[in-house]
Scaffold this motif. Structure first.
Motif, PDB file in Angstrom:
ATOM      1  N   UNK A 106      53.926  58.684  47.482  1.00 11.59           N
ATOM      2  CA  UNK A 106      53.061  58.020  48.458  1.00 11.59           C
ATOM      3  C   UNK A 106      51.599  58.053  48.016  1.00 11.59           C
ATOM      4  N   UNK A 107      50.896  56.934  48.205  1.00  6.44           N
ATOM      5  CA  UNK A 107      49.473  56.897  47.857  1.00  6.44           C
ATOM      6  C   UNK A 107      48.660  57.833  48.743  1.00  6.44           C
ATOM      7  N   UNK A 108      49.231  58.224  49.878  1.00  7.87           N
ATOM      8  CA  UNK A 108      48.552  59.161  50.780  1.00  7.87           C
ATOM      9  C   UNK A 108      48.711  60.607  50.326  1.00  7.87           C
ATOM     10  N   UNK A 109      49.474  60.821  49.249  1.00  2.46           N
ATOM     11  CA  UNK A 109      49.679  62.172  48.718  1.00  2.46           C
ATOM     12  C   UNK A 109      49.331  62.189  47.232  1.00  2.46           C
ATOM     13  N   UNK A 110      48.044  62.024  46.895  1.00  6.72           N
ATOM     14  CA  UNK A 110      47.655  61.899  45.487  1.00  6.72           C
ATOM     15  C   UNK A 110      47.825  63.174  44.674  1.00  6.72           C
ATOM     16  N   UNK A 111      48.041  64.316  45.341  1.00  8.11           N
ATOM     17  CA  UNK A 111      48.137  65.577  44.615  1.00  8.11           C
ATOM     18  C   UNK A 111      49.578  65.985  44.328  1.00  8.11           C
ATOM     19  N   UNK A 112      50.522  65.062  44.477  1.00 11.58           N
ATOM     20  CA  UNK A 112      51.904  65.353  44.095  1.00 11.58           C
ATOM     21  C   UNK A 112      52.358  64.342  43.050  1.00 11.58           C
ATOM     22  N   UNK A 113      53.337  64.729  42.267  1.00 10.62           N
ATOM     23  CA  UNK A 113      53.990  63.817  41.330  1.00 10.62           C
ATOM     24  C   UNK A 113      55.457  63.751  41.727  1.00 10.62           C
ATOM     25  N   UNK A 114      56.194  62.829  41.122  1.00  9.39           N
ATOM     26  CA  UNK A 114      57.604  62.704  41.451  1.00  9.39           C
ATOM     27  C   UNK A 114      58.466  62.629  40.210  1.00  9.39           C
ATOM     28  N   UNK A 115      59.706  63.058  40.327  1.00  9.85           N
ATOM     29  CA  UNK A 115      60.636  62.960  39.208  1.00  9.85           C
ATOM     30  C   UNK A 115      61.809  62.083  39.628  1.00  9.85           C
ATOM     31  N   UNK A 116      62.359  61.342  38.672  1.00 11.96           N
ATOM     32  CA  UNK A 116      63.460  60.422  38.953  1.00 11.96           C
ATOM     33  C   UNK A 116      64.729  61.235  39.157  1.00 11.96           C
ATOM     34  N   UNK A 117      65.066  61.479  40.434  1.00  9.08           N
ATOM     35  CA  UNK A 117      66.118  62.423  40.773  1.00  9.08           C
ATOM     36  C   UNK A 117      67.523  61.932  40.470  1.00  9.08           C
ATOM     37  N   UNK A 118      67.716  60.626  40.282  1.00  9.84           N
ATOM     38  CA  UNK A 118      69.031  60.111  39.908  1.00  9.84           C
ATOM     39  C   UNK A 118      69.183  60.005  38.392  1.00  9.84           C
ATOM     40  N   UNK A 119      68.203  60.506  37.670  1.00  4.78           N
ATOM     41  CA  UNK A 119      68.261  60.501  36.220  1.00  4.78           C
ATOM     42  C   UNK A 119      68.511  61.897  35.680  1.00  4.78           C
ATOM     43  N   UNK A 120      68.014  62.157  34.489  1.00  4.92           N
ATOM     44  CA  UNK A 120      68.198  63.449  33.834  1.00  4.92           C
ATOM     45  C   UNK A 120      67.335  64.523  34.482  1.00  4.92           C
ATOM     46  N   UNK A 121      67.893  65.687  34.708  1.00  2.98           N
ATOM     47  CA  UNK A 121      67.126  66.822  35.217  1.00  2.98           C
ATOM     48  C   UNK A 121      66.257  67.387  34.098  1.00  2.98           C
ATOM     49  N   UNK A 122      65.008  67.737  34.356  1.00  2.00           N
ATOM     50  CA  UNK A 122      64.138  68.306  33.321  1.00  2.00           C
ATOM     51  C   UNK A 122      64.757  69.554  32.685  1.00  2.00           C
ATOM     52  N   UNK A 123      64.886  69.537  31.378  1.00  2.00           N
ATOM     53  CA  UNK A 123      65.471  70.651  30.646  1.00  2.00           C
ATOM     54  C   UNK A 123      66.912  70.424  30.254  1.00  2.00           C
ATOM     55  N   UNK A 124      67.568  69.450  30.892  1.00  2.00           N
ATOM     56  CA  UNK A 124      68.945  69.103  30.539  1.00  2.00           C
ATOM     57  C   UNK A 124      68.929  68.053  29.426  1.00  2.00           C
ATOM     58  N   UNK A 125      70.022  67.902  28.678  1.00  2.00           N
ATOM     59  CA  UNK A 125      70.052  66.889  27.612  1.00  2.00           C
ATOM     60  C   UNK A 125      69.816  65.489  28.170  1.00  2.00           C
ATOM     61  N   UNK A 126      68.989  64.732  27.506  1.00  2.00           N
ATOM     62  CA  UNK A 126      68.627  63.403  27.973  1.00  2.00           C
ATOM     63  C   UNK A 126      67.134  63.313  28.207  1.00  2.00           C
ATOM     64  N   UNK A 127      66.709  62.240  28.844  1.00  2.00           N
ATOM     65  CA  UNK A 127      65.293  61.988  29.043  1.00  2.00           C
ATOM     66  C   UNK A 127      64.946  62.018  30.520  1.00  2.00           C
ATOM     67  N   UNK A 128      64.201  63.033  30.930  1.00  2.00           N
ATOM     68  CA  UNK A 128      63.735  63.153  32.307  1.00  2.00           C
ATOM     69  C   UNK A 128      62.448  62.351  32.473  1.00  2.00           C
ATOM     70  N   UNK A 129      62.256  61.768  33.650  1.00  2.00           N
ATOM     71  CA  UNK A 129      61.091  60.917  33.912  1.00  2.00           C
ATOM     72  C   UNK A 129      60.303  61.458  35.098  1.00  2.00           C
ATOM     73  N   UNK A 130      58.992  61.631  34.899  1.00  2.00           N
ATOM     74  CA  UNK A 130      58.073  62.053  35.960  1.00  2.00           C
ATOM     75  C   UNK A 130      56.967  61.017  36.067  1.00  2.00           C
ATOM     76  N   UNK A 131      56.657  60.573  37.280  1.00  2.00           N
ATOM     77  CA  UNK A 131      55.622  59.564  37.496  1.00  2.00           C
ATOM     78  C   UNK A 131      54.622  60.057  38.531  1.00  2.00           C
ATOM     79  N   UNK A 132      53.391  59.576  38.427  1.00  3.47           N
ATOM     80  CA  UNK A 132      52.359  59.953  39.387  1.00  3.47           C
ATOM     81  C   UNK A 132      51.191  58.995  39.336  1.00  3.47           C
ATOM     82  N   UNK A 133      50.342  59.082  40.339  1.00  2.19           N
ATOM     83  CA  UNK A 133      49.160  58.227  40.410  1.00  2.19           C
ATOM     84  C   UNK A 133      48.044  58.722  39.490  1.00  2.19           C
ATOM     85  N   UNK A 134      47.257  57.798  38.984  1.00  2.82           N
ATOM     86  CA  UNK A 134      46.003  58.125  38.301  1.00  2.82           C
ATOM     87  C   UNK A 134      44.927  58.374  39.354  1.00  2.82           C
ATOM     88  N   UNK A 135      44.815  57.440  40.286  1.00  2.00           N
ATOM     89  CA  UNK A 135      43.971  57.648  41.449  1.00  2.00           C
ATOM     90  C   UNK A 135      44.451  56.757  42.578  1.00  2.00           C
TER      91      UNK A 135
END
Length: 223
Positions: A106-135
């Motif tokens: 949410x643009x109302x929560x600029x201090x959080x990032x998100x991870x693609x939860x239906x994709x690869x879990x961070x640290x597991x084999x594959x490519x995990x994706x994290x996205x966030x706002x610049x501003x």
């Protein structure tokens, strides 16, 4: 991203991956978001590029050493830490919308990032994706300094299972939204990899940001 936001390795069914346009920045109510742009490609369906690729597949990202730590089992992500740019924030799960675009935090929560939860879990084999706002209209956001990261910088993702996945940055690249390299960004070598994605490049009040900043990282440790 600036004025808005950027966009288990088990023998499980293939995961949906955001389409090539899912991380293109556009303007919605004055906020640049990770979303499809109106370029005639909005109907493109997600691919299975993020679903645990074969171990023999060549690395789609920057060249790297094939050795590495033992991958972690699947677990949800809880927190992101990047000491070099002062990031220590909660991670929320992100999902795709009906068009296959990754819904941004949410643009109302600029201090959080998100991870693609239906994709690869961070640290597991594959490519995990994290996205966030610049501003956002509220000011600088979580990935405001993402483009200043350098090769060798450390990234930590704390997981719900209490383990921490330690990644090292391989490269930081800027990709034009109309030439977004889907296979390179979402693909991988079969080893645990991570992509951090936000908006970048020039900004227009009509179309938002013209590019995405992508950080490529590889798992180099766990604790």
């Amino acid at each position: 991203m600036r004025n808005g936001s950027g966009p288990k390795p088990e023998a499980a069914p293939p995961r949906r991956v955001p389409s090539v346009k899912a991380l293109a920045c556009t303007t919605l109510l004055g906020i640049a978001l990770l979303a499809h742009v109106s370029d005639g490609d909005a109907s493109r369906k997600p691919t299975t590029a993020q679903a645990s690729p074969p171990l023999a597949r060549p690395a789609a990202g920057p060249e790297r050493d094939r050795s590495g730590p033992r991958p972690l089992p699947a677990s949800d992500a809880a927190r992101l830490r990047i000491t070099d740019i002062g990031v220590d924030v909660s991670l929320i799960p992100l999902e795709l919308d009906g068009a296959g675009a990754l819904r941004p935090p949410p643009a109302t929560a600029p201090t959080v990032a998100g991870w693609y939860a239906d994709g690869t879990a961070p640290g597991a084999p594959g490519t995990a994706v994290v996205a966030g706002h610049v501003d956002t209209p509220l000011g600088p956001a979580v990935f405001h300094r993402l483009d200043s990261l350098s090769r060798g910088a450390g990234i930590e993702i704390v997981r719900v299972d209490g383990r921490t996945a330690l990644f090292t940055v391989d490269a930081v690249e800027l990709h034009a939204k109309d030439r977004f390299p889907e296979d390179k960004v979402y693909g991988g070598s079969g080893r645990p990899e991570l992509r951090l994605i936000t908006c970048g490049g020039d900004w227009s009040s009509d179309t938002g940001y013209g590019a995405n900043t992508v950080v490529y990282a590889t798992l180099t440790g766990t604790r």
